[in-house]
Design an enzyme around this catalytic site. Structure first.
Site, mmCIF file in Angstrom:
data_model
loop_
_atom_site.group_PDB
_atom_site.id
_atom_site.type_symbol
_atom_site.label_atom_id
_atom_site.label_comp_id
_atom_site.label_asym_id
_atom_site.label_seq_id
_atom_site.Cartn_x
_atom_site.Cartn_y
_atom_site.Cartn_z
ATOM 1 N N GLY A 96 24.360 18.520 58.299
ATOM 2 C CA GLY A 96 24.372 17.129 58.770
ATOM 3 C C GLY A 96 25.479 16.976 59.800
ATOM 4 N N LEU A 97 25.081 16.957 61.076
ATOM 5 C CA LEU A 97 26.076 16.909 62.155
ATOM 6 C C LEU A 97 25.980 15.601 62.912
ATOM 7 C CD1 LEU A 97 25.427 20.569 63.341
ATOM 8 C CD2 LEU A 97 27.356 19.795 61.945
ATOM 9 N N GLY A 153 29.647 14.133 60.090
ATOM 10 C CA GLY A 153 29.582 15.575 59.843
ATOM 11 C C GLY A 153 30.087 16.373 61.036
ATOM 12 N N ASN A 191 27.857 8.548 51.515
ATOM 13 C CA ASN A 191 28.073 7.325 50.729
ATOM 14 C C ASN A 191 26.984 7.187 49.662
ATOM 15 O OD1 ASN A 191 30.413 6.343 51.909
ATOM 16 N ND2 ASN A 191 29.310 5.293 53.552
ATOM 17 N N SER A 250 36.487 8.287 53.828
ATOM 18 C CA SER A 250 36.794 7.039 54.544
ATOM 19 C C SER A 250 37.646 7.318 55.773
ATOM 20 C CB SER A 250 37.518 6.051 53.630
ATOM 21 O OG SER A 250 37.693 4.831 54.318
ATOM 22 N N GLY A 251 37.656 6.335 56.646
ATOM 23 C CA GLY A 251 38.462 6.454 57.866
ATOM 24 C C GLY A 251 37.598 6.503 59.108
ATOM 25 N N GLY A 252 36.277 6.371 58.902
ATOM 26 C CA GLY A 252 35.369 6.313 60.044
ATOM 27 C C GLY A 252 35.370 7.608 60.844
ATOM 28 N N LYS A 281 34.898 5.231 46.158
ATOM 29 C CA LYS A 281 34.496 4.880 47.530
ATOM 30 C C LYS A 281 33.688 3.569 47.530
ATOM 31 C CE LYS A 281 34.073 5.258 51.958
ATOM 32 N NZ LYS A 281 32.840 4.854 52.475
ATOM 33 N N HIS A 340 36.124 0.805 47.149
ATOM 34 C CA HIS A 340 36.839 0.730 48.433
ATOM 35 C C HIS A 340 36.015 -0.083 49.434
ATOM 36 C CE1 HIS A 340 37.153 2.265 52.577
ATOM 37 N NE2 HIS A 340 38.448 2.410 52.355
ATOM 38 N N ASN A 341 34.727 0.204 49.482
ATOM 39 C CA ASN A 341 33.895 -0.507 50.458
ATOM 40 C C ASN A 341 33.715 -1.975 50.101
ATOM 41 O OD1 ASN A 341 33.686 2.019 51.624
ATOM 42 N ND2 ASN A 341 31.652 1.556 52.404
ATOM 43 N N GLU A 359 36.662 -3.480 51.428
ATOM 44 C CA GLU A 359 36.495 -3.516 52.899
ATOM 45 C C GLU A 359 35.682 -4.760 53.308
ATOM 46 O OE1 GLU A 359 35.388 0.409 54.699
ATOM 47 O OE2 GLU A 359 33.620 -0.677 55.360
ATOM 48 N N TYR A 360 34.603 -5.045 52.558
ATOM 49 C CA TYR A 360 33.788 -6.230 52.874
ATOM 50 C C TYR A 360 34.647 -7.492 52.805
ATOM 51 C CZ TYR A 360 29.080 -4.084 52.512
ATOM 52 O OH TYR A 360 27.935 -3.347 52.705
ATOM 53 N N ARG A 420 27.000 -11.553 54.451
ATOM 54 C CA ARG A 420 26.296 -10.569 55.297
ATOM 55 C C ARG A 420 24.799 -10.867 55.301
ATOM 56 N NH1 ARG A 420 28.906 -4.640 55.843
ATOM 57 N NH2 ARG A 420 31.061 -5.332 55.959
#
Ligand SMILES: O=C(O)[C@H](O)[C@@H](O)[C@H](O)[C@H](O)COP(=O)(O)O
Length: 299
Positions: free
Chosen positions: A7-8, A12, A95, A121-123, A171, A174-175, A178-179, A269
Site C-alpha cells: 500500500g503505497l 504508505g 485506521n 498519526s501525524g498525517g 487511535k 485519538h481521532n 481530534e474531531y 460533520r
C-alpha cells in the site's frame, strides 16, 4: 531491518521513504504499478506481486500493510496468509476498527503469525518525517521490531500500548478527540466570522499558535490554511469523515462513557453534508492540511 510495505498511498509511500532514510530495506508493493516504480526510484525494492514480496523476504518476515481498513485490508491478508510461515509478523498500520484487529489477530495467531494493530498519526508529514504510533500485539515480538519505531517516530512518538486491539483502540479515541478539537477551533472562527470586527484569520491563528493555551499543531495548520485562502472562499464547508469518530461514539455508548463533545462534533460533520457553514470550511481545510483529504470546491 528488511520489511515489506504493502500500500503505497499517501501514508504508505511516505512511511516507506522514512524507513529508507533510516537505512531499512523496503520491499514495496501496491496495486498501482506506477506507485511501485515511484517508490523504487527512491530506493525501495520493487515487488510486482504479493507473492514476490513474500518470497523476497526471509523468515521471520515483517510485512507492514497500509491499505484502507475493511475490505481492502482483508483481501490483502487473505492473499498473504497462505504464503506466510510461523513466526512471520503482519502489521496493520491503517485506521481499522479495533474489533476487526482482534479477529484478524485471532485468525493469524492460529497459524502462528504475529499481528500488530498500529494506530498511525501525524498525517503525511508525520509518516515521512517522524510520526506517532500506538502499538498493540505481543510484547516480546514487539521488542524485536522496536528499532523500526525508534527510527521513524518523532522523539517519544511511539507506545507499546498492550495486547492486540489496544493500538487501534487508542487511535480511535485519538481521532474522537481530534474531531472535538477541530470542531472547537472551527466554531471559534465561526464566531469571529459573524462578529462586527474585521479579523485577519491567518493572523489570529498565528497569535494563538504562539504562547497561548490553545496553541498546537491544529492551530498551526489553521494558520497555514488561512494563509492559502484568507476566508476559505474556495472550499465548501463539507466535513467528510472516514469512520473513526463514529466508532468512538459507538464505543462510548457501549461503555456508557460520557463523550458529548465528541458526539456533537460527529453530528456536526453529518449536518455539514446538508448545509454549508464557515466552521465546516475550517474543519475541511484542516483535514486537507494534515491528511491531504479532498476538499470540495465552491466553483
Ligand atoms: O491522526 C491522524 O493522522 C489522522 O487522524 C489521520 O489518521 C486521518 O487523517 C484521519 O483518519 C481523518 O479522519 P476523518 O476522515 O474521520 O476526519
Amino acid at each position: 531491518m528488511k520489511l515489506g510495505m504493502i500500500g503505497l498511498g499517501k501514508m504508505g509511500y511516505n512511511l516507506a521513504l522514512n524507513l529508507l532514510k533510516h537505512n531499512h530495506e523496503v520491499v514495496a508493493y501496491d496495486m498501482d504499478h506506477r506507485s511501485i516504480e515511484k517508490a523504487a526510484e527512491k530506493g525501495a525494492l520493487p515487488a510486482p506481486s504479493l507473492e514476490e514480496l513474500v518470497s523476497s523476504l526471509s523468515t521471520p518476515r515483517i510485512i507492514w500493510i497500509m491499505v484502507p481498513a475493511g475490505r481492502a485490508l482483508h483481501s490483502v491478508i487473505d492473499t498473504l496468509s497462505p504464503l506466510l510461515d510461523e513466526g512471520d509478523i503482519i502489521i496493520d498500520g491503517g485506521n481499522s476498527h479495533y474489533k476487526d484487529s482482534l479477529s484478524l489477530a485471532d485468525q493469524l495467531n492460529k497459524q502462528g503469525v504475529y499481528f500488530f494493530d498500529i494506530g498511525t498519526s501525524g498525517g503525511i508529514e508525520g509518516a515521512g518525517h517522524g510520526g506517532c504510533f500506538m502499538i498493540g500485539g505481543d510484547e516480546t515480538v514487539f521488542r524485536s521490531i522496536e528499532p523500526l519505531f525508534k527510527d521513524i517516530a518523532v522523539d517519544k512518538g511511539y507506545l507499546y500500548a498492550g495486547k492486540n486491539g489496544s493500538g487501534h483502540f487508542l487511535k480511535m479515541v485519538h481521532n474522537g478527540i481530534e474531531y472535538g478539537m477541530m470542531q472547537a477551533i472551527a466554531e471559534g472562527f465561526e464566531i469571529l466570522d459573524k462578529s462586527p470586527f474585521n479579523f485577519d484569520y491567518e493572523e489570529v491563528a498565528r497569535v494563538w499558535s504562539n504562547g497561548s493555551v490553545i496553541r498546537g499543531w491544529l492551530m498551526e495548520l489553521t494558520e497555514s490554511a488561512f494563509s492559502k485562502d484568507a476566508k476559505l472562499n474556495n472550499i465548501r464547508g463539507v466535513m467528510n469523515s472516514s469512520g473513526e469518530g463514529k466508532w468512538t461514539v459507538e464505543t462510548a455508548l457501549d461503555l456508557q462513557a460520557n463523550a458529548p463533545i465528541i458526539a456533537m462534533s460527529l453530528f456536526m460533520r453529518y449536518r455539514s453534508l446538508d448545509t454549508d457553514t464557515f466552521h465546516g470550511k475550517v474543519v475541511a481545510a484542516l483535514r486537507n492540511e494534515f491528511g491531504g483529504h479532498a476538499v470540495e470546491s465552491t466553483k
